[in-house]
Write an enzyme that holds these catalytic residues in place. Structure first.
Site, short mmCIF file in Angstrom:
data_model
loop_
_atom_site.label_atom_id
_atom_site.label_comp_id
_atom_site.label_asym_id
_atom_site.label_seq_id
_atom_site.Cartn_x
_atom_site.Cartn_y
_atom_site.Cartn_z
CE LYS A 118 42.20 13.40 -26.47
NZ LYS A 118 41.67 12.06 -26.81
CE1 TYR A 119 38.04 16.63 -27.98
CE2 TYR A 119 38.99 15.65 -26.01
CZ TYR A 119 38.41 15.51 -27.25
OH TYR A 119 38.21 14.25 -27.76
CD GLU A 150 47.47 7.01 -33.07
OE1 GLU A 150 46.82 7.10 -32.00
OE2 GLU A 150 46.92 7.01 -34.18
CE LYS A 192 32.54 15.90 -30.64
NZ LYS A 192 31.25 15.34 -30.22
CD GLN A 242 41.27 12.50 -38.31
OE1 GLN A 242 41.39 11.28 -38.45
NE2 GLN A 242 41.50 13.09 -37.15
CG ASP A 278 45.45 10.34 -35.89
OD1 ASP A 278 45.83 10.23 -34.72
OD2 ASP A 278 44.25 10.38 -36.24
CG ASN A 279 43.33 6.60 -35.63
OD1 ASN A 279 43.86 5.94 -34.74
ND2 ASN A 279 42.38 7.48 -35.38
CG ASP A 287 35.21 16.84 -33.63
OD1 ASP A 287 34.90 15.63 -33.63
OD2 ASP A 287 36.16 17.29 -32.98
#
Length: 676
Positions: free
Chosen positions: A534-535, A424, A258, A325, A395-396, A360
């Site tokens: 983030k990108y 989180e 991304k 992930q 994360d998540n 992604d």
């Protein structure tokens, strides 16, 4: 048959207990932990209770930890314990009939009613026999005094008041309180309390992207490394932060990467990616390695370990993101395709949060080969533990199975009880609470979206009431969340939110750029930052901003200084709210059970206009009578005031939107019992 009908005496509503004992309650080393229970019996005889508090690995017999009545309910009992080491502690309640208290009450009432020695003959002999039992086990210092009191009760040559005086003497009664006669002892099962190190409860977090800490050459940012990022650490430490949190530091996927401002295009990124587009750190893995590797542009594993060492030298801990992930080109995808979900056409399902698509990222399917996945994740966690990481920001976690987290966390705690896990999980309340119950050390919360007084008070009370298992971490912003209050509230709102987070919660955090008042969203109605870090790389002129006075860093430094100076602010259980007659003002206090420290905070929630109001303080929560006066000192301005129950307040957000008062009592004050 259900329940414990076999208990001789009544013991109910024991706390702290989590999910009827399915999970352990939580505390930290040095914390004053209230243990409460409802204890009662039939008839009118006196009942008493104590707590048996056992350290990890067991231990020898301890002094009797008696409970006392507290609160408005006559049968509610309390004591406080203070763990002195990490690990799994246990406690149980013991209720018992207290014949000495029963005897003392009966004798005092009968004497007051005018009854003579003939009427009290049996009572006097019963008292003497009870004292005989105490004397038989008393130490040398007290054996004679107890025996003498028993003899006096039997001495018919003396007047009644002379006979009972030794038994009712204050010194002997104190000894009898510590060495009672216990009958009909009734015990609960053991209940668990997992005790963490103090950082689990108290700390200030700072999140930043090491890759943005590179130089700017010819107007273009250069990818930062752990070496260049280490240069930022002294400034973070100077602001008083304790924990530096890093987003994933692993190789970033190259497939479906991304580009800048991807969030504008939930169906994908129509921009043509350039050779220097860095992608999202949460798209983990490429041909350069996976979760156990370091992104080559950041440096080597040794560079990371040097970064951790430098942070520790400055009094900082490094928290590392654990995001389970994979990017499409992660080694896991090639080596273990069964760890992912296959679509009917044979392709692997990427992550979606409709209408958003994350091509992604491939989510891990924990129902496919759980044994293999569990083992690999534990290996990865231990790899980074060996590199010096003792805190993981997960994360998540709400998108992974609960039983997996319970297994992973406690598998780690078996060998390394000091390792902490932050969840989180901005998700449904039931899931957030369950993650905390099963073992997560801290939790992200809904604080970011609580802006009105009533919702802040309700949420604060909920967190304080559940502090025996759920510890909040109040982040004022994150790379994903730029709340509209910050987008439109101006610099005073940045102060307001920082005061609320740092004073209400013992643990709080900021994401890099907050001190520069970054507030522009990618589009109206979005909580995503424009030019999101983030990108893309996002270098910042830290020194220039502070030199020109356009930085909130000095204010954040002062807030963290106040937090470190006041043990009351390192507590959650003692958070109490007080009434103010203006809904744009919020008032709360915190006290420290281990000292006389107390802090009173009044904050304006309006970043545009001055607000005035009158407080109506609940003084008994501070251990004071309603009429008492005390001195408050504003830790932000140095101003001193004489306060009582009702106090005038005026706050101008463009001068100072908050009072943070330390309280000086005019007499020694014992902290009140906790709100049960």
């Amino acid at each position: 048959m259900t329940g414990r009908a076999d208990l001789r005496l009544g013991i109910t509503d024991v706390a702290p207990v989590v999910s009827c004992g399915s999970f352990s309650a939580r505390a930290v080393v040095g914390e004053h932990v209230p243990i409460t229970a409802t204890v009662f019996r039939e008839g009118h005889d006196a009942v008493a209770a104590n707590v048996v508090w056992t350290p990890p690995g067991g231990g020898g017999a301890a002094a009797l930890n008696r409970m006392t009545r507290f609160g408005d309910q006559p049968d509610r009992w309390l004591t406080t314990v203070v763990p002195d080491r990490e690990g799994m502690w246990t406690f149980r309640i013991e209720a018992w009939s207290d014949p000495l208290a029963t005897w003392r009450h009966a004798v005092e009432v009968k004497i007051e009613a005018g009854q003579g020695p003939e009427d009290l003959a049996n009572d006097l002999e019963e008292g003497a026999r009870l004292l005989d039992r105490v004397a038989a086990e008393a130490d040398d210092e007290w054996r004679g005094r107890v025996a003498d009191a028993a003899a006096a009760l039997r001495d018919e040559s003396q007047e009644l008041t002379v006979r009972v005086a030794p038994a009712l003497a204050t010194g002997l009664q104190r000894y009898l309180h510590e060495h009672p006669v216990r009958e009909l002892i009734t015990a609960t099962p053991d209940h668990e309390v997992w005790v963490d190190r103090p950082r689990a409860l108290f700390g200030s977090w700072y999140e930043f992207f090491p890759r943005s800490e590179g130089p700017v050459v010819a107007g273009q940012p250069v990818h930062g490394t752990f070496v260049t990022a280490a240069d930022r650490l002294p400034a973070i430490a100077d602001m008083g932060f304790d924990v530096v949190y890093l987003p994933p530091i692993h190789p970033i996927g190259k497939v479906n990467r991304k580009g800048p401002n991807t969030v504008q295009f939930p169906g994908g990124n129509p921009n043509e990616l350039g050779a220097d587009d860095v992608g999202s750190p949460w798209a983990i893995g490429s041909d350069e390695g996976g979760h156990d590797a370091v992104h080559p542009q950041l440096g080597t594993l040794q560079d990371f370990q040097d970064f951790v060492w430098r942070a520790g030298e400055l009094g900082l801990e490094v928290a590392l993101d654990l995001a389970l992930q994979a990017a499409p080109d992660h080694p896991w995808v090639k080596e273990h395709p069964e760890w992912f979900t296959a679509k009917p056409d044979g392709t692997i399902a990427y992550a979606e949060n409709p209408p958003k698509k994350y091509q992604d990222i491939y989510p891990v399917n924990f129902d496919n080969d759980p044994e293999g996945i569990y083992a690999e994740v534990l290996r990865v966690v231990r790899h980074w533990m060996n590199a010096g990481v003792r805190i993981f920001r997960v994360d998540n976690p709400h998108t992974k199975p609960l039983n997996f987290w319970h297994w992973l966390i406690w598998e780690v705690k078996k060998t390394d009880p000091d390792v902490l896990f932050l969840a989180e999980a901005f998700t449904r309340p039931a899931m957030m609470h369950q993650l905390a119950k099963l073992g997560f050390t801290q939790s992200y919360t809904y604080f970011t979206w609580r802006t009105e007084r009533t919702e802040l008070e309700v949420y604060g009370r909920e967190l304080a009431a559940n502090s025996h298992y759920m510890r909040p971490n109040f982040f004022v912003n994150t790379p994903d969340i730029l709340h509209e209050s910050l987008q439109y509230g101006g610099p005073p709102m940045f102060k307001i939110r920082a005061v609320l987070a740092s004073m209400m919660s013992p643990t709080w955090g900021v994401y890099s750029g907050y001190e520069l008042f970054e507030h522009v969203a990618v589009r109206p109605g979005s909580e995503e930052y424009l030019d999101s870090e983030k990108y893309q790389l996002r270098p910042r002129d830290w020194a220039g901003a502070e030199a020109s006075g356009r930085s909130l860093a000095p204010y954040l430094r002062r807030l963290n200084e106040i937090r470190r100076a006041h043990p009351a602010l390192q507590q959650l259980r003692t958070l109490r709210f007080h009434h103010v007659d203006n809904p744009n003002l919020i008032c709360f206090t915190k006290t420290d059970p281990g000292s006389a420290d107390a802090v009173l905070v009044v904050v304006s929630l309006d970043s545009r206009h001055a607000q005035i109001g009158t407080t109506a303080l609940d003084l008994p929560t501070l251990g004071l009578d309603w009429h008492e006066r005390f001195t408050v000192v504003d830790e932000l301005t140095g101003a001193r005031y004489d306060w009582g129950q009702f106090n005038y307040v005026e706050l101008d957000p463009y001068r100072e939107p908050a009072h943070i008062f330390s309280i000086t009592f005019h007499r020694p004050v014992q902290p009140p019992p906790p709100v049960d």
